[in-house]
Write a protein that holds these residues in place. Structure first.
Motif, mmCIF file in Angstrom:
data_model
loop_
_atom_site.group_PDB
_atom_site.id
_atom_site.type_symbol
_atom_site.label_atom_id
_atom_site.label_comp_id
_atom_site.label_asym_id
_atom_site.label_seq_id
_atom_site.Cartn_x
_atom_site.Cartn_y
_atom_site.Cartn_z
ATOM 1 N N PHE A 63 0.502 6.737 15.733
ATOM 2 C CA PHE A 63 0.725 7.950 14.946
ATOM 3 C C PHE A 63 0.137 7.864 13.532
ATOM 4 O O PHE A 63 0.132 8.854 12.807
ATOM 5 N N VAL A 64 -0.362 6.703 13.124
ATOM 6 C CA VAL A 64 -1.034 6.604 11.820
ATOM 7 C C VAL A 64 -2.472 6.111 11.946
ATOM 8 O O VAL A 64 -3.206 6.056 10.959
ATOM 9 N N GLN A 65 -2.858 5.734 13.164
ATOM 10 C CA GLN A 65 -4.208 5.230 13.385
ATOM 11 C C GLN A 65 -5.247 6.238 12.888
ATOM 12 O O GLN A 65 -5.168 7.423 13.208
ATOM 13 N N GLY A 66 -6.190 5.769 12.095
ATOM 14 C CA GLY A 66 -7.228 6.645 11.570
ATOM 15 C C GLY A 66 -6.858 7.350 10.272
ATOM 16 O O GLY A 66 -7.722 7.950 9.623
ATOM 17 N N ARG A 67 -5.600 7.293 9.895
ATOM 18 C CA ARG A 67 -5.158 7.937 8.649
ATOM 19 C C ARG A 67 -4.694 6.923 7.610
ATOM 20 O O ARG A 67 -4.872 7.140 6.410
ATOM 21 N N PHE A 68 -4.105 5.828 8.049
ATOM 22 C CA PHE A 68 -3.582 4.797 7.153
ATOM 23 C C PHE A 68 -4.464 3.552 7.234
ATOM 24 O O PHE A 68 -5.001 3.230 8.298
ATOM 25 N N THR A 69 -4.571 2.862 6.111
ATOM 26 C CA THR A 69 -5.320 1.609 6.062
ATOM 27 C C THR A 69 -4.500 0.560 5.334
ATOM 28 O O THR A 69 -4.079 0.788 4.188
ATOM 29 N N ILE A 70 -4.288 -0.569 5.992
ATOM 30 C CA ILE A 70 -3.556 -1.669 5.378
ATOM 31 C C ILE A 70 -4.544 -2.730 4.929
ATOM 32 O O ILE A 70 -5.556 -2.972 5.584
ATOM 33 N N SER A 71 -4.238 -3.347 3.790
ATOM 34 C CA SER A 71 -5.099 -4.412 3.279
ATOM 35 C C SER A 71 -4.247 -5.375 2.463
ATOM 36 O O SER A 71 -3.107 -5.055 2.111
ATOM 37 N N ARG A 72 -4.805 -6.548 2.204
ATOM 38 C CA ARG A 72 -4.060 -7.519 1.406
ATOM 39 C C ARG A 72 -4.982 -8.225 0.424
ATOM 40 O O ARG A 72 -6.167 -8.426 0.706
ATOM 41 N N ASP A 73 -4.396 -8.581 -0.714
ATOM 42 C CA ASP A 73 -5.092 -9.358 -1.734
ATOM 43 C C ASP A 73 -4.224 -10.583 -1.989
ATOM 44 O O ASP A 73 -3.229 -10.510 -2.725
ATOM 45 N N ASN A 74 -4.570 -11.683 -1.356
ATOM 46 C CA ASN A 74 -3.741 -12.884 -1.464
ATOM 47 C C ASN A 74 -3.710 -13.440 -2.890
ATOM 48 O O ASN A 74 -2.736 -14.078 -3.293
ATOM 49 N N ALA A 75 -4.750 -13.192 -3.650
ATOM 50 C CA ALA A 75 -4.779 -13.665 -5.034
ATOM 51 C C ALA A 75 -3.738 -12.948 -5.893
ATOM 52 O O ALA A 75 -3.277 -13.481 -6.903
ATOM 53 N N LYS A 76 -3.388 -11.734 -5.458
ATOM 54 C CA LYS A 76 -2.399 -10.939 -6.211
ATOM 55 C C LYS A 76 -1.060 -10.855 -5.493
ATOM 56 O O LYS A 76 -0.170 -10.113 -5.928
ATOM 57 N N ASN A 77 -0.934 -11.582 -4.379
ATOM 58 C CA ASN A 77 0.304 -11.532 -3.596
ATOM 59 C C ASN A 77 0.707 -10.100 -3.268
ATOM 60 O O ASN A 77 1.895 -9.735 -3.324
ATOM 61 N N THR A 78 -0.264 -9.303 -2.890
ATOM 62 C CA THR A 78 -0.035 -7.876 -2.712
ATOM 63 C C THR A 78 -0.643 -7.377 -1.408
ATOM 64 O O THR A 78 -1.747 -7.775 -1.034
ATOM 65 N N VAL A 79 0.114 -6.509 -0.752
ATOM 66 C CA VAL A 79 -0.385 -5.770 0.401
ATOM 67 C C VAL A 79 -0.353 -4.296 0.045
ATOM 68 O O VAL A 79 0.589 -3.819 -0.596
ATOM 69 N N TYR A 80 -1.381 -3.586 0.486
ATOM 70 C CA TYR A 80 -1.502 -2.162 0.198
ATOM 71 C C TYR A 80 -1.442 -1.366 1.488
ATOM 72 O O TYR A 80 -1.836 -1.834 2.554
ATOM 73 N N LEU A 81 -0.980 -0.136 1.354
ATOM 74 C CA LEU A 81 -1.057 0.810 2.463
ATOM 75 C C LEU A 81 -1.637 2.106 1.913
ATOM 76 O O LEU A 81 -0.951 2.842 1.192
ATOM 77 N N GLN A 82 -2.906 2.332 2.217
ATOM 78 C CA GLN A 82 -3.559 3.570 1.825
ATOM 79 C C GLN A 82 -3.232 4.625 2.872
ATOM 80 O O GLN A 82 -3.538 4.442 4.056
ATOM 81 N N MET A 83 -2.622 5.703 2.442
ATOM 82 C CA MET A 83 -2.190 6.746 3.361
ATOM 83 C C MET A 83 -2.962 8.030 3.050
ATOM 84 O O MET A 83 -2.805 8.599 1.963
#
Length: 122
Positions: A63-83
Motif C-alpha cells: 500500500f506504500v510501494q512506489g510512494r514511500f522511500t526509506i533510507s538510512r545514514d549510519n553516520a548520523k544514526n538516522t533513518v528517513y521515510l520520504q512519503m
C-alpha cells in the motif's frame, strides 16, 4: 539508554509530501534493521517499510510501494521515510522500531520510538 526519536510529522494535503526522520542513540546503529510502523487510533498497528542493516535493502508494504522511500545514514544514526503522493488513508501515528535480527512485518522489535503524527487532510 536506547532512544529512538521520530520527527517530521505534520499536516499535509492529499498528494503532498512529508519526510520523517528517526534518530537513534544508545545502540550500535549499523547493527540494527529499522522499520516504520503506523497506527490509527482503535486499529491495529501495521508495518509500512523496513531497511536492513547488512546492505540497506529496503522493503515496502504494497500500500506504500512506489510512494514511500526509506533510507538510512549510519553516520548520523538516522533513518528517513520520504512519503510522497500522500493519501487520506495514510493518516496515522508513525513509529520507528529497531531490530537486531532482521526486517520483519510481524514479531518483536527491540526498541520503539514515541511516534509522530501524520495527518493528510484537505
Amino acid at each position: 539508554q536506547v532512544q529512538l526519536v521520530e520527527s517530521g510529522g505534520g499536516l499535509v494535503q492529499p498528494g503532498g509530501s512529508l519526510k520523517l526522520s528517526c534518530v537513534a542513540s544508545g545502540l550500535t546503529f549499523d547493527e540494527y534493521a529499522i522499520a516504520w510502523f503506523r497506527q490509527v487510533s482503535g486499529k491495529a498497528r501495521e508495518a509500512v517499510s523496513c531497511i536492513s542493516y547488512r546492505d540497506s535493502s529496503a522493503y515496502y508494504q504494497d500500500f506504500v510501494q512506489g510512494r514511500f522511500t526509506i533510507s538510512r545514514d549510519n553516520a548520523k544514526n538516522t533513518v528517513y521515510l520520504q512519503m510522497d503522493s500522500l493519501k487520506l488513508e495514510d493518516t496515522a501515528v508513525y513509529y520507528c522500531a529497531a531490530s537486531s535480527v532482521k526486517c520483519m512485518w510481524y514479531g518483536d522489535y527491540d526498541y520503539w520510538g514515541q511516534g509522530t503524527q501524520v495527518t493528510v487532510s484537505s
